[in-house]
Each structure stands twice: as structure tokens, then as C-alpha cells.
Design a protein around this motif. Structure first.
Motif, PDB file in Angstrom:
ATOM      1  N   GLY A 111       4.261 -11.812 -10.502  1.00  0.00           N
ATOM      2  CA  GLY A 111       4.091 -10.364 -10.322  1.00  0.00           C
ATOM      3  C   GLY A 111       2.626  -9.986 -10.252  1.00  0.00           C
ATOM      4  O   GLY A 111       2.245  -9.048  -9.560  1.00  0.00           O
ATOM      5  N   TYR A 112       1.787 -10.728 -10.966  1.00  0.00           N
ATOM      6  CA  TYR A 112       0.380 -10.354 -11.015  1.00  0.00           C
ATOM      7  C   TYR A 112      -0.355 -10.832  -9.777  1.00  0.00           C
ATOM      8  O   TYR A 112      -1.301 -10.203  -9.320  1.00  0.00           O
ATOM      9  N   ARG A 175       0.875  -3.683 -12.575  1.00  0.00           N
ATOM     10  CA  ARG A 175      -0.442  -4.095 -12.113  1.00  0.00           C
ATOM     11  C   ARG A 175      -1.131  -3.016 -11.268  1.00  0.00           C
ATOM     12  O   ARG A 175      -2.348  -3.046 -11.083  1.00  0.00           O
ATOM     13  N   SER A 176      -0.340  -2.051 -10.747  1.00  0.00           N
ATOM     14  CA  SER A 176      -0.987  -0.979  -9.968  1.00  0.00           C
ATOM     15  C   SER A 176      -1.177   0.292 -10.800  1.00  0.00           C
ATOM     16  O   SER A 176      -1.555   1.330 -10.271  1.00  0.00           O
ATOM     17  N   ARG A 191      -6.982 -13.188 -17.094  1.00  0.00           N
ATOM     18  CA  ARG A 191      -6.269 -13.676 -18.261  1.00  0.00           C
ATOM     19  C   ARG A 191      -6.199 -12.591 -19.337  1.00  0.00           C
ATOM     20  O   ARG A 191      -5.167 -12.330 -19.925  1.00  0.00           O
ATOM     21  N   TRP A 192      -7.337 -11.949 -19.520  1.00  0.00           N
ATOM     22  CA  TRP A 192      -7.426 -10.902 -20.544  1.00  0.00           C
ATOM     23  C   TRP A 192      -6.508  -9.735 -20.165  1.00  0.00           C
ATOM     24  O   TRP A 192      -5.762  -9.234 -20.991  1.00  0.00           O
ATOM     25  N   ILE A 198      -0.520  -6.493 -19.627  1.00  0.00           N
ATOM     26  CA  ILE A 198       0.745  -6.724 -18.897  1.00  0.00           C
ATOM     27  C   ILE A 198       1.841  -7.239 -19.823  1.00  0.00           C
ATOM     28  O   ILE A 198       2.889  -6.610 -19.975  1.00  0.00           O
ATOM     29  N   VAL A 199       1.572  -8.382 -20.482  1.00  0.00           N
ATOM     30  CA  VAL A 199       2.626  -9.045 -21.270  1.00  0.00           C
ATOM     31  C   VAL A 199       3.219  -8.114 -22.331  1.00  0.00           C
ATOM     32  O   VAL A 199       4.446  -8.010 -22.440  1.00  0.00           O
ATOM     33  N   PRO A 200       2.373  -7.395 -23.101  1.00  0.00           N
ATOM     34  CA  PRO A 200       2.995  -6.531 -24.121  1.00  0.00           C
ATOM     35  C   PRO A 200       3.943  -5.490 -23.517  1.00  0.00           C
ATOM     36  O   PRO A 200       4.942  -5.138 -24.142  1.00  0.00           O
ATOM     37  N   ARG A 201       3.661  -5.034 -22.293  1.00  0.00           N
ATOM     38  CA  ARG A 201       4.498  -3.994 -21.694  1.00  0.00           C
ATOM     39  C   ARG A 201       5.825  -4.569 -21.168  1.00  0.00           C
ATOM     40  O   ARG A 201       6.725  -3.815 -20.805  1.00  0.00           O
ATOM     41  N   THR A 202       5.913  -5.907 -21.023  1.00  0.00           N
ATOM     42  CA  THR A 202       7.174  -6.484 -20.550  1.00  0.00           C
ATOM     43  C   THR A 202       8.080  -6.854 -21.726  1.00  0.00           C
ATOM     44  O   THR A 202       9.204  -7.299 -21.542  1.00  0.00           O
TER      45      THR A 202
END
Lengths: 288, 670
Positions: A111-112, A175-176, A191-192, A198-202
Motif C-alpha cells: 500500500g505504501y 498514505r495520501s 521507515r519512520w 501508518i501501522v498504528p492506524r491499521t
């Protein structure tokens, strides 16, 4: 009280009623799963016998001493059911974790970086989704051999595709978002950004997928064990069914105490997790 | 009326209409039943005839009960007659009294007279009735007798042609010597169409069959056979020694490998002296030639097979021509075989006129079919847990007998710690064979003799006992220095724990259970084991890599089992226990013993049967002492059949019921 008022109230009531059903489902699912997990955790105290020890004559029908009778070598079936919850639930949970780890990684990366890497990865996901599932599972299980670890790995590597798709679509929209764009435009490394934003929101979505994957994995473990592709020495609900089948219980009155209980337990466990997943999805699914 | 009438009318018409419909339906049913009179209906015909017979019997029973009731009526009439006579006497007495009385009353007299008349009338009536009833009873009885006779005749007619439907699990292709698939029951079905020179009797000993006599020279290198006179092939051609010679040469020289070429290894020449005499000349002495070759190899007709190069692909037409008791008349691939009796069979016409073999996908399907009476016998062993259940069904019976398949423990005796005989003996002593037989096989197995040979076998050495003594096993291990020095319950050898994996094939669930029990029993003597259930191919590759013992072994402990032929012929024992260079090509445990090698070398060449048995007895003693493997048990053969259809099954020791012996009348069996 105006007509509009009344309409609004009715709508709110309906909404509340609608939201009550998922809650009810969720609670029921939670209750079932809770009871089963308690049973698994406290199995040594709950089970009347050690399921690996021959305690009576083989093929006993239910009696006061053995509420579900005994199996083909005289082990207590009720104890087998209680201890079987450990294997079945453990396989479900661990395999779903494996699937989620793979699925989240693939989903976030695809996705990223949606252009080349992402579309290549998603074609891989498509291939996994297209493959006839159960035959592939059987071939893999037969090839890798019978052990608990192999069962977990086989199930885990086959059910990650669906979470991957769900998470990828969420990441595509994340990401947008402005704050992500802002972070990136200020030179934040990928990475940061991924780990921080990103990861916390998924996470919520992943939880929903995870619970559904557990439900799937429990069913798959039962299917594999029943076909004799699990470890037949491990006491799981599926392997109880395997032994019932290979010692002819399906043709005799023994199906009532040897086939039905594990069947119902598998159904209950899968249903419990599915209900939780359903109610979670109602709450966390992003709506447009 | 005008309102009611049409309704009634309509109803009548409608009921007439329904009657018409019913009539048409009944007619079409009848037509269907008659029209379906193809070759497949013989079973239905038999059933129908049986049903008719049953109906006739019940009719007869009804007539009998009618006769009984008629008799009862007659008795009642007789009673009434007696009563009437008594009344008459009373009335006469009354009349007399009345006449004697002072007041002679006209009315009393009249009463008495009326009573008299009435009584007389009643008496006549009841006499008539009793006679009528008696006559009715008699005619009913005759009728009943007639009906019973008819029923008996019909039933006899229905029993006439015996038709047996058998279930197998797996197709056996077109069932000629190059196409049949499984050793059991494929070979057994094959041999219904063909004969061999010798035939096993119920004890599993070869007896003359196509050959009326067999003579052997002193050093066991020449077997002379004389054929039975007047044997013909299914197509009417006579069987001659030429056919025998052709068959043997065909099997040996054909490019396609077969079990029979293996059987005939060592045949150097076959000398045909005349139409009915031939002599097999062997390269070396072979005491096992009768059992291994003469009783195994089907004789094929020269006039059909000559010129056939690839027999597995050759089209032999609709049937296989043999000399056997059955002709294969119809084969539907993957579905069924229909065998018709050969009425001209040289041992006499078979007792079963038609044998239909139906192919099922699995055991469960076959068992469900026999419960539903859709088949009459299952040509495969039934599992132990089904024996009592099936036997309990109406008209189903189970026949049990010894079989020579084995369940055993193999270990790699060429490496530590199994190279120490004390460890092997300890394992043998730790095994509670009775417990395994009772728990896993529910009693339907024979306890294993540590000396390998089945107690029901003619070569069994009865001096060998089976001992279960875990205390002695522990003592042996203690004495051998296998101690549990770290107190974890597991003994050590050479500084390592005695902890091993027992490899077994997951597809054999009974063997898997034996493995589980073995783990339990070995734990009691301080040897820790775990079961590894693997695919059959993986298991075979570990125990017998490439099916060649020269490739060594890749296991510590394995559950193993040999098929029946390995034990049925005791002269194959050297293959199991001789060292590899000495011909032990089934020696999977790497066992070496010099005395065993010497005995193995002389066993096959010893001409005297008693001497041979002596050697076999000594070999069993050595096996029981030295334990190249631990034999646990021999599963019993159990077969289920419907005794109302056919019950004359013959259990050949070690072979089961699927053979021509079962289907021939007892007088034709050896």
C-alpha cells in the motif's frame, strides 16, 4: 414536537437498534470464546482424566464415570474434548498471528509503495487467492509431514492474503492523508513514516482480520486433522474426528458421543470468533 | 334433488376417474416390472419368488387357523347338540311329570311339547352345523397342505441358482495374469478363472490340482507333474502339457515383469514327455517350489496367448480363457465384475452359479452395503471394531481365522544400543502383547510368537513361549549398564539418553495405535520414545531405502509388518534373518548371526521334510533368543457374509475366504 423531530428520533432509534445487534453478536461470541479459552486454560483441573492414559475398556458408551464414553483404546472422550480445546485454539490463534504478520507486512508495503513493488506484490496475493485452497492445503500438509508446527505454518501461509488486501486498501488511503504527506515533505524517512503513522492506524482493521482468521484457522486445523494430515497423536478436536472415522464410529451409534461433541465444539469455536469479527467490523470498518 | 344430484354424480365420476388413474398406474407398474426382464432381474426374480413363497406360506397359515377355528366351531356345535339333548330329556321329564301330575294342565303340556320340539330342532341344527364345520375344517386343512406344498416348491425353485454379490474396495482391471492389480484380493479373483498345478487346502498346504500327481527327485531339483485327464479350457479346447510348458516359458521370457516370473526364477528347463506329463528342471535344490510356484502360477492357454507380446495391453476380447471354475462374462471398469460358473469344471460344477463382484470406494461403503443387504459378502478383511456389530445384524455372520500378516517392532540392530542383545531382549520382555491384542484389536488377533512363525502354521515351534515381564526387562537393562544416572526416568547409553523416535505410517491407524501403546510399555522400562506418523513412502524410505537392504537403514525404531506370503512359506525365513550377503534380502534390521546364516544355507536344500522342520524349529529358537525384531501379533482375518444367501465359505489358513474353494461344493475341495 415537529414531524422532523419525530423522524429524527425514529432514525436514531433505528440506528441504536442496528448497533445493538452487532453488540449482541459480539457479546455472544465473546462469551463462547471466553468459555472455551477458560476450558483450555484450566483443562488439567476440569478434565476428569488424563486424555493420554488408557482408563477404561475401549469403545465404552457414555456412563456416569465417562460422560462421553471412551475412544478406541479406552481413553476418556470428555477429557479429550477439554484438552483438545488447547490444541485447536492454540493452532487457531498462532496460525492467525502468522497470517496477520505476513498479511500486515505485505499490505503495508504494497500500500505504501503502490506502483511497481505494490502491484507486483498484489499480483502475488491474487495468485494465492485464486489457488484452489483446500487441495493446496492438503498437498502442502502431506508434503511437509505431520506435526503441530507444520499445521500452523501451512495454515498461516495460506490465509494471509485476505488481511493483506484489506490492510493495503487502508494504507493506500492513509498514505495520501495530509499529515503523512506533511511528514514526508519534511523529509521523514519511509521507515519512520510507516512505523509512526501508518501501522498504528491499521491496528483496528488488523484486529478484525485477525479474529476472522482465527475462526478460519480453527476450521482448517479440524479439516486437516480429520483427513489425517495433522498429527494424529495430538489430542485436538479434529484428530478425535479422525480416529472416530478410522475406527468406524460414523457407522455405529457411537457417532452421538464420539462425532457430535467435537463437531459441535469446532462449530462453536469458529462461530464465536466469527461473531466477534462481525461485531468488530461493524464498528471499525471505514465507511464512505 | 336437482341440487344434490349433480354433486353426487360428479363425485362418482371423479372417483371413477381416480380409479382409472390408479388402474393406469398399476398397469404401467406391471408393464414396467415385466418389461424390465433383462439379465439384471434374476435377483429381483429370486426375491419375487421368495416373496411369493412367503405369501403362500402365510396363506397356508391363515387356512390352518381357519381350519382350527372351524374345528372349534364344530366342537361348539357338538356341545350345543349335547345341551339340546339334555334339554330334550328335561323337557320329556317335564312332560312326563306334567302328565302324571294331579292338575294336568294343557298349557304345561303344550309348553313341554314346544320345548321338546325346540330342543329337537336345535339338536338337528347343531348336528348339521357341526358336520358343516367339520367339512370346512377338513377342506381348509387340505387347502393349507396344498398351499404349503406349493410354497415349498416355489421356495426350492427360488433357491435354485445361487447368486452371490461380493464387495471389494478397488478395481482390479481386466483380471488376466498381467493386469490384475493387488496381491489380495486381485490374485484371488484372477485364480477363479485360472488354475495352477497345485492348490492350497484349508490348512494352507499345497495339494495336487491340475496336476494329479507331483513327484520330486531326491535332491529337490526335478519336479515331475502328471496332468488330470480331460480338463478343457473355457472354449472347449483340451488342456495339455504343452500349455503348461508354454505358460512357464511365457512368464519367464516375457518382457513384462510379473509375480509369476519371480516365482519361476530358478527353472532351467521344462521337459514335456507327452500330452499329460512334464518335468520342471531347477538350477538348484528348492524345497519351496510347490508352495512358491506350483500353487501360485496360473496356467494360460497356448492357443490364445501365443504371439501376444504385451499382455497388459493386448485385447483378449470380452473374456479371459482359463480352466478355472468361473468365466468372467462382464467387466465394467471401476464398477463390477460378473463371473458365471463353468458347469464343465474338472472338479465339478461350482456351488455358486453367479458371482458378481462390486467395486466400492472404501471399507465404509462396503460395510454400509452389506448392512443394507445390497451385497452378500465382503472380500476384504473387516476391522476388529466392526466384527461384533456386523455379527449382531440379522442373517449376517462373521468368519474368523488365522492370517499370516504381521505387526512388529523393527530396530536398527547394527548400531548402538540395539546391537546389544540385552536391549533387544528387554524390549521384547516389556511388550504386553495380550494388552495390545485386547485393546487395539479387541481380541481379533493372535499373540505374536517371538520366533516369528504363527502358532497356526504347520512349522510353528511350540516350545517357544511369549513372556511379558517388565521387571526382568529392567533387570536386564540394569545389568547391561543402562542406568538412569541423572534421575529423569530415562536410562542412558554411552552418555546419551535412551530416547528414540518410533517411525510408523499414518495410513494404518491400527499400527499407529500399537505404536502409541509401545511408547507406554517402553516408558515402563526407562526407554523414552515418541511416535512419528509419516507418509507411507517416507516410512518405507526410512526402513527399507529403495527396497534394497544394501542401502542400509535410516531409523532407530520402526513399526513394521510383512504381508502374508512372507510367512506363509516358511522357507522364506532366511530372507528375513540371514545376513545380507547370505541372502537376507528382507533383513531390514541389519541383524547378523553366524549360526543363522549356516542354517539358512541348508534349509532350502534339505530334501527331508522332517529335517527341514527341525531346522525351522532351531531358527525360531534363535530368533526368539536373539530377537532380530520383536513380533507383536498376527491380526486375525475376519470376513462378513450373509448366511441366508450362501454360507459354505472355506477359510484357508493364512489366506482368508476369497478362493475357488469357497465357491466349489465341499466334495470338490481338496
Amino acid at each position: 414536537m415537529t414531524v422532523a423531530d419525530r423522524g429524527e428520533r425514529a432514525a436514531r432509534r433505528a440506528a441504536r437498534r442496528q448497533s445493538r445487534i452487532p453488540t449482541l453478536f459480539g457479546l455472544t461470541g465473546g462469551l463462547i470464546v471466553g468459555v472455551l479459552i477458560c476450558g483450555a486454560v484450566f483443562a488439567p483441573w476440569l478434565a476428569p482424566y488424563d486424555p493420554t492414559v488408557r482408563v477404561a475398556t475401549p469403545f465404552l458408551p457414555p456412563s456416569a464415570d465417562h460422560l462421553l464414553g471412551t475412544n478406541d483404546i479406552g481413553q476418556d472422550l470428555l477429557s479429550e474434548m477439554i484438552f483438545g480445546a488447547r490444541v485447536s485454539l492454540a493452532v487457531g490463534l498462532v496460525a492467525a498471528t502468522v497470517a496477520l504478520l505476513i498479511g500486515t507486512t505485505v499490505g503495508v508495503v504494497a500500500g505504501y509503495y503502490p506502483k511497481r513493488l505494490g502491484s507486483a506484490m498484489m499480483r502475488g496475493v491474487d495468485v494465492i487467492l485464486i489457488l484452489p485452497f483446500l487441495p493446496l492445503l492438503i498437498v502442502l500438509a502431506a508434503y511437509l509431514g505431520r506435526s503441530l508446527l507444520n499445521t500452523i505454518v501451512v495454515i498461516g501461509v495460506l490465509i494471509w492474503a485476505e488481511p493483506a488486501r484489506i490492510i493495503r486498501s487502508q494504507v493506500l488511503s492513509l498514505r495520501s492523508r495530509e499529515y503523512v504527506l506533511a511528514a514526508r515533505s519534511m523529509g521523514a524517512p519511509d521507515r519512520w513514516t510507516i512505523l509512526r503513522h501508518i501501522v498504528p492506524r491499521t491496528g483496528l482493521l488488523a484486529t478484525g482480520s485477525f479474529v476472522r482468521a482465527v475462526s478460519n484457522a480453527i476450521l482448517l486445523e479440524a479439516a486437516l486433522s480429520f483427513l489425517g494430515l495433522g498429527d494424529p497423536i495430538q489430542k485436538s478436536w479434529g484428530s478425535t474426528l479422525f480416529w472416530a472415522q478410522s475406527r468406524g464410529a460414523f457407522l455405529t451409534p457411537a457417532w452421538k458421543w464420539w462425532v457430535m461433541p467435537p463437531g459441535l465444539l469446532i462449530m462453536l469455536a469458529s462461530l464465536g470468533f466469527a461473531l466477534i469479527a462481525f461485531s468488530l467490523e461493524e464498528r471499525i470498518n471505514p465507511r464512505l | 334433488m336437482s341440487l344434490v344430484h349433480p354433486v353426487v354424480h360428479r363425485r362418482r365420476r371423479s372417483s371413477r376417474k381416480w380409479r382409472l388413474v390408479a388402474l393406469v398406474a398399476a398397469l404401467s407398474l406391471v408393464a414396467f416390472a415385466c418389461g424390465d426382464g433383462g439379465e439384471d432381474t434374476s435377483a429381483e426374480e429370486v426375491t419375487a419368488a421368495q416373496a411369493q413363497a412367503a405369501a403362500a406360506q402365510s396363506d397356508a397359515a391363515a387356512a390352518q387357523s381357519e381350519a382350527v377355528s372351524a374345528q372349534a366351531e364344530a366342537e361348539a356345535a357338538a356341545d350345543a347338540l349335547a345341551q339340546a339333548q339334555a334339554d330334550l330329556e328335561a323337557a320329556q321329564a317335564a312332560a312326563a311329570a306334567a302328565m302324571e301330575g294331579d292338575e294336568v294342565s294343557q298349557s304345561a303340556l303344550a309348553d313341554a311339547q314346544a320345548a321338546l320340539e325346540e330342543a329337537e330342532q336345535r339338536a338337528t341344527e347343531s348336528a348339521e352345523a357341526s358336520q358343516e364345520a367339520l367339512a370346512a375344517a377338513e377342506s381348509a386343512l387340505t387347502e393349507a397342505e396344498q398351499m404349503l406344498d406349493e410354497a415349498m416348491m416355489e421356495q426350492e425353485a427360488a433357491m435354485g441358482p445361487v447368486r452371490v454379490r461380493a464387495a471389494v474396495t478397488g478395481d482390479e482391471a481386466s483380471l488376466n495374469p498381467y493386469t490384475y492389480i493387488s496381491g489380495f484380493p486381485g490374485w484371488n479373483l484372477l485364480m477363479l478363472q485360472y488354475d495352477s498345478l497345485m492348490q492350497l487346502d484349508a490348512d494352507g498346504i499345497p495339494q495336487p490340482w491340475l496336476a494329479s500327481s507331483i513327484s520330486v527327485n531326491e535332491d529337490l531339483t526335478e519336479y515331475s507333474v502328471t496332468l488330470v485327464e480331460g480338463v478343457t479350457w473355457h472354449d472347449g479346447e483340451p488342456l495339455t502339457a504343452d500349455d503348461v510348458a508354454f505358460s512357464v516359458n511365457y512368464y519367464i521370457n516375457n518382457v513384462e515383469a510379473s509375480r509369476f516370473a519371480r516365482d519361476l526364477r530358478g527353472v532351467e528347463d521344462l521337459v514335456v514327455t507327452d500330452d499329460h506329463n512334464a518335468t520342471f528342471v531347477l538350477a538348484g535344490p528348492n524345497a519351496g517350489f510347490e508352495l512358491g510356484a506350483l500353487a501360485d502360477v496360473p496356467i494360460i492357454p497356448r492357443h490364445i496367448w501365443e504371439g501376444v507380446e504385451l499382455p497388459s495391453e493386448h485385447d483378449f476380447g470380452d473374456t479371459n480363457i482359463g480352466t478355472g471354475p468361473y468365466k468372467l462374462v462382464k467387466y465394467v471398469e471401476g464398477q463390477s465384475y460378473r463371473f458365471q460358473a463353468n458347469p464343465d469344471y474338472f472338479r465339478g460344477a461350482p456351488a455358486v452359479d453367479e458371482l458378481v463382484v462390486i467395486v466400492f470406494a472404501d471399507d465404509a461403503g462396503a460395510q454400509a452395503a452389506i448392512r443394507a443387504y445390497a451385497v452378500d459378502v465382503i472380500f476384504e478383511r473387516i476391522p476388529p471394531e466392526q466384527i461384533d456389530l456386523l455379527d449382531a445384524e440379522d442373517s449376517l455372520d462373521v468368519i474368523l481365522g488365522p492370517e499370516f500378516t504381521t505387526q512388529m517392532i523393527n530396530y536398527d540392530a547394527s548400531k548402538r544400543p540395539f546391537d546389544d542383545v540385552a536391549v533387544r531382549q528387554a524390549i521384547n520382555l516389556a511388550m504386553n502383547r495380550q494388552d495390545i491384542v485386547d485393546t487395539v484389536f479387541l481380541g481379533a488377533a493372535t499373540i505374536g510368537s517371538p520366533g516369528w512363525i504363527h502358532p497356526g502354521h504347520p512349522s510353528y515351534n511350540a516350545d517357544i513361549g511369549t513372556v511379558y515381564d517388565p521387571a526382568a526387562a529392567n533387570a536386564l537393562l540394569d545389568a547391561g549398564g543402562y542406568l538412569d544416572s541423572d534421575g529423569d526416568g530415562v536410562r542412558e547409553y554411552d552418555g546419551q539418553p535412551m530416547s528414540f523416535e518410533i517411525i510408523t505410517n499414518a495410513s494404518d491407524s491400527l499400527r499407529l495405535r500399537i505404536a502409541e501403546l509401545t511408547v507406554e510399555m517402553l516408558a515402563a522400562i526407562g526407554i523414552e520414545t515418541s511416535v512419528a506418523a509419516v507418509e507411507t513412502a517416507t516410512w518405507e524410505q526410512a526402513v527399507w531405502p529403495g527396497f534394497d537392504v544394501n542401502n542400509g537403514r535410516n531409523y532407530d525404531i520402526a513399526m513394521w509388518g510383512w504381508s502374508a506370503p512372507v510367512q506363509a512359506d516358511p522357507l522364506r525365513l532366511p530372507q528375513l534373518v540371514a545376513s545380507v550377503p547370505a541372502g537376507g534380502f528382507l533383513n531390514l534390521t541389519g541383524y547378523v548371526n553366524a549360526e543363522m546364516d549356516t542354517l539358512s544355507a541348508v534349509l532350502g536344500t534339505e530334501p527331508d521334510p522332517a529335517e527341514r522342520n527341525g531346522i525351522l524349529g532351531r531358527m525360531q529358537e534363535i530368533i526368539a533368543e536373539d530377537l532380530p525384531f520383536v513380533l507383536l501379533l498376527y491380526p486375525d482375518g475376519a470376513y462378513v457374509y450373509d448366511s441366508t444367501v450362501y454360507s459354505d465359505w472355506e477359510f484357508i489358513a493364512g489366506q482368508g475366504i476369497v478362493s475357488k474353494l469357497s465357491l466349489l461344493p465341499p466334495s470338490a475341495r481338496p
